[in-house]
Scaffold this active site. Structure first.
Site, short mmCIF file in Angstrom:
data_model
loop_
_atom_site.label_atom_id
_atom_site.label_comp_id
_atom_site.label_asym_id
_atom_site.label_seq_id
_atom_site.Cartn_x
_atom_site.Cartn_y
_atom_site.Cartn_z
N GLY A 48 4.63 5.71 -4.02
CA GLY A 48 5.83 4.92 -3.72
C GLY A 48 5.87 4.25 -2.36
O GLY A 48 6.90 3.69 -1.99
N TRP A 50 4.50 1.45 -1.23
CA TRP A 50 4.76 0.00 -1.28
C TRP A 50 6.21 -0.26 -1.69
O TRP A 50 6.85 -1.17 -1.15
CB TRP A 50 3.80 -0.69 -2.27
CG TRP A 50 2.43 -0.95 -1.69
CD1 TRP A 50 1.80 -0.22 -0.72
CD2 TRP A 50 1.54 -2.02 -2.05
NE1 TRP A 50 0.57 -0.76 -0.46
CE2 TRP A 50 0.38 -1.86 -1.27
CE3 TRP A 50 1.59 -3.07 -2.97
CZ2 TRP A 50 -0.71 -2.72 -1.36
CZ3 TRP A 50 0.51 -3.93 -3.07
CH2 TRP A 50 -0.63 -3.77 -2.26
N ASP A 65 4.04 2.94 -12.95
CA ASP A 65 2.83 3.72 -12.74
C ASP A 65 2.59 4.68 -13.91
O ASP A 65 3.54 5.09 -14.58
CB ASP A 65 2.90 4.53 -11.43
CG ASP A 65 1.51 4.86 -10.88
OD1 ASP A 65 1.11 4.23 -9.87
OD2 ASP A 65 0.82 5.72 -11.45
N ASP A 81 1.69 2.33 -18.67
CA ASP A 81 0.33 1.86 -18.44
C ASP A 81 0.33 0.33 -18.36
O ASP A 81 0.73 -0.33 -19.33
CB ASP A 81 -0.51 2.35 -19.64
CG ASP A 81 -1.98 2.00 -19.49
OD1 ASP A 81 -2.32 1.18 -18.61
OD2 ASP A 81 -2.77 2.56 -20.27
N ASP A 104 -1.20 -2.50 -6.40
CA ASP A 104 -2.16 -1.69 -5.64
C ASP A 104 -2.86 -0.73 -6.62
O ASP A 104 -3.43 0.28 -6.21
CB ASP A 104 -1.39 -0.90 -4.56
CG ASP A 104 -2.28 -0.34 -3.47
OD1 ASP A 104 -3.36 -0.91 -3.21
OD2 ASP A 104 -1.90 0.70 -2.87
N LYS A 144 -4.92 -5.70 -5.55
CA LYS A 144 -6.11 -5.04 -5.01
C LYS A 144 -7.30 -5.29 -5.93
O LYS A 144 -7.18 -5.19 -7.14
CB LYS A 144 -5.86 -3.54 -4.90
CG LYS A 144 -7.12 -2.76 -4.53
CD LYS A 144 -6.86 -1.56 -3.72
CE LYS A 144 -6.31 -0.40 -4.50
NZ LYS A 144 -5.87 0.65 -3.57
C1 SAM Z 1 -3.66 3.66 -4.54
S1 SAM Z 1 -2.44 4.23 -5.66
C2 SAM Z 1 -1.06 3.21 -5.26
C3 SAM Z 1 -0.39 3.58 -3.97
C4 SAM Z 1 0.95 2.87 -3.78
N1 SAM Z 1 0.78 1.45 -3.53
C5 SAM Z 1 1.70 3.47 -2.62
O1 SAM Z 1 1.86 2.79 -1.59
O2 SAM Z 1 2.17 4.61 -2.74
C6 SAM Z 1 -2.98 3.58 -7.19
C7 SAM Z 1 -2.07 3.87 -8.36
O3 SAM Z 1 -2.49 3.11 -9.49
C8 SAM Z 1 -2.05 3.81 -10.63
N2 SAM Z 1 -2.69 3.31 -11.85
C9 SAM Z 1 -4.00 3.30 -12.16
N3 SAM Z 1 -4.20 2.80 -13.39
C10 SAM Z 1 -2.96 2.45 -13.87
C11 SAM Z 1 -2.50 1.87 -15.10
N4 SAM Z 1 -3.35 1.56 -16.07
N5 SAM Z 1 -1.17 1.68 -15.26
C12 SAM Z 1 -0.30 2.03 -14.28
N6 SAM Z 1 -0.68 2.56 -13.09
C13 SAM Z 1 -1.99 2.78 -12.89
C14 SAM Z 1 -2.44 5.25 -10.31
O4 SAM Z 1 -1.74 6.16 -11.14
C15 SAM Z 1 -2.08 5.34 -8.82
O5 SAM Z 1 -0.80 5.90 -8.65
#
Ligand code: SAM
Length: 193
Positions: A48, A50, A65, A81, A104, A144
């Site tokens: 969370g 961002w 997420d 998803d 992200d 990203k």
């Molecule tokens: C680097 S973290 C994000 C950090 C966030 N921006 C923060 O500041 O807290 C990457 C996130 O992408 C999510 N993610 C990966 N694949 C996903 C998908 N198919 N659908 C939704 N979320 C996904 C992961 O669950 C993870 O929480």
């Protein structure tokens, strides 16, 4: 101190849920992606950081997420998803147009570099397709990406849709990381070929 430790401790001290928060703060300072009263769609939002930054900047946020995310005032969270068809319907039920889409999202790192970068670009493409539906004309997009063989093609595709486009690595990204952010401003839903 390594960059990642520095931002890890800074996040703890300043009440951010992730050191990733500083990447968005730095990106926003440079490119002005988020402004007061903007509606933001935050993809891959957990834990969370961002979303916290966007709310602090005066925006209203819809966040998505796979993992759960603890409540934040000003954020509507959807657990789902971003690669599934059904997620669009869930977002649409809340709001159909946003001033900025920020992603992200990253895959679980397997250590197999080719696979990780492939999965990262797949996620970035899904984020982009969601942005194409939900961004207002003129809107902003941050996503990203991992640099590798699939990267160039995706980058060439994304850039066509924005008046201003740039690749940027914020100082809070790890120095040796292959991650880079595509920044697009001034969304044009119907670019010329
Ligand atoms: C680097 S973290 C994000 C950090 C966030 N921006 C923060 O500041 O807290 C990457 C996130 O992408 C999510 N993610 C990966 N694949 C996903 C998908 N198919 N659908 C939704 N979320 C996904 C992961 O669950 C993870 O929480």
């Amino acid at each position: 101190m390594k960059t990642q430790d520095y931002y890890y401790w800074k996040a703890k001290k300043e009440g951010y849920r992730s050191r990733a928060a500083y990447k968005l703060l730095q990106i926003n300072k440079k490119f002005g992606i988020i402004k007061k009263d903007y509606h933001i769609l935050d993809l891959g939002s957990a834990p969370g950081g961002w979303s916290q930054v966007a709310v602090e900047l005066g925006a209203k946020v819809v966040a998505v997420d796979l993992n759960p995310m603890k409540e934040i005032n000003g954020v509507i969270f959807i657990r789902g998803d971003i690669t599934s068809e059904s997620i669009r319907e869930k977002i649409r039920e809340i709001k159909d147009k946003f001033d900025a889409v920020i992603s992200d999202a990253s895959p679980k790192i397997t250590g197999n570099w080719d696979l990780d970068q492939f999965l990262s670009i797949e996620l970035a493409r899904h984020a982009f397709n969601i942005a194409k539906e939900f961004l207002k004309p003129g809107g902003n997009f941050v996503v990203k990406m991992f640099q590798g063989s699939e990267f160039e093609k995706a980058y060439r595709e994304f850039r066509r849709y924005f008046k201003f486009k740039k690749l940027h690595s914020p100082p809070a990204s790890r120095k040796r990381s292959a991650e880079i952010y595509f920044i697009g401003k001034g969304f044009n839903p119907k670019p010329k070929n």
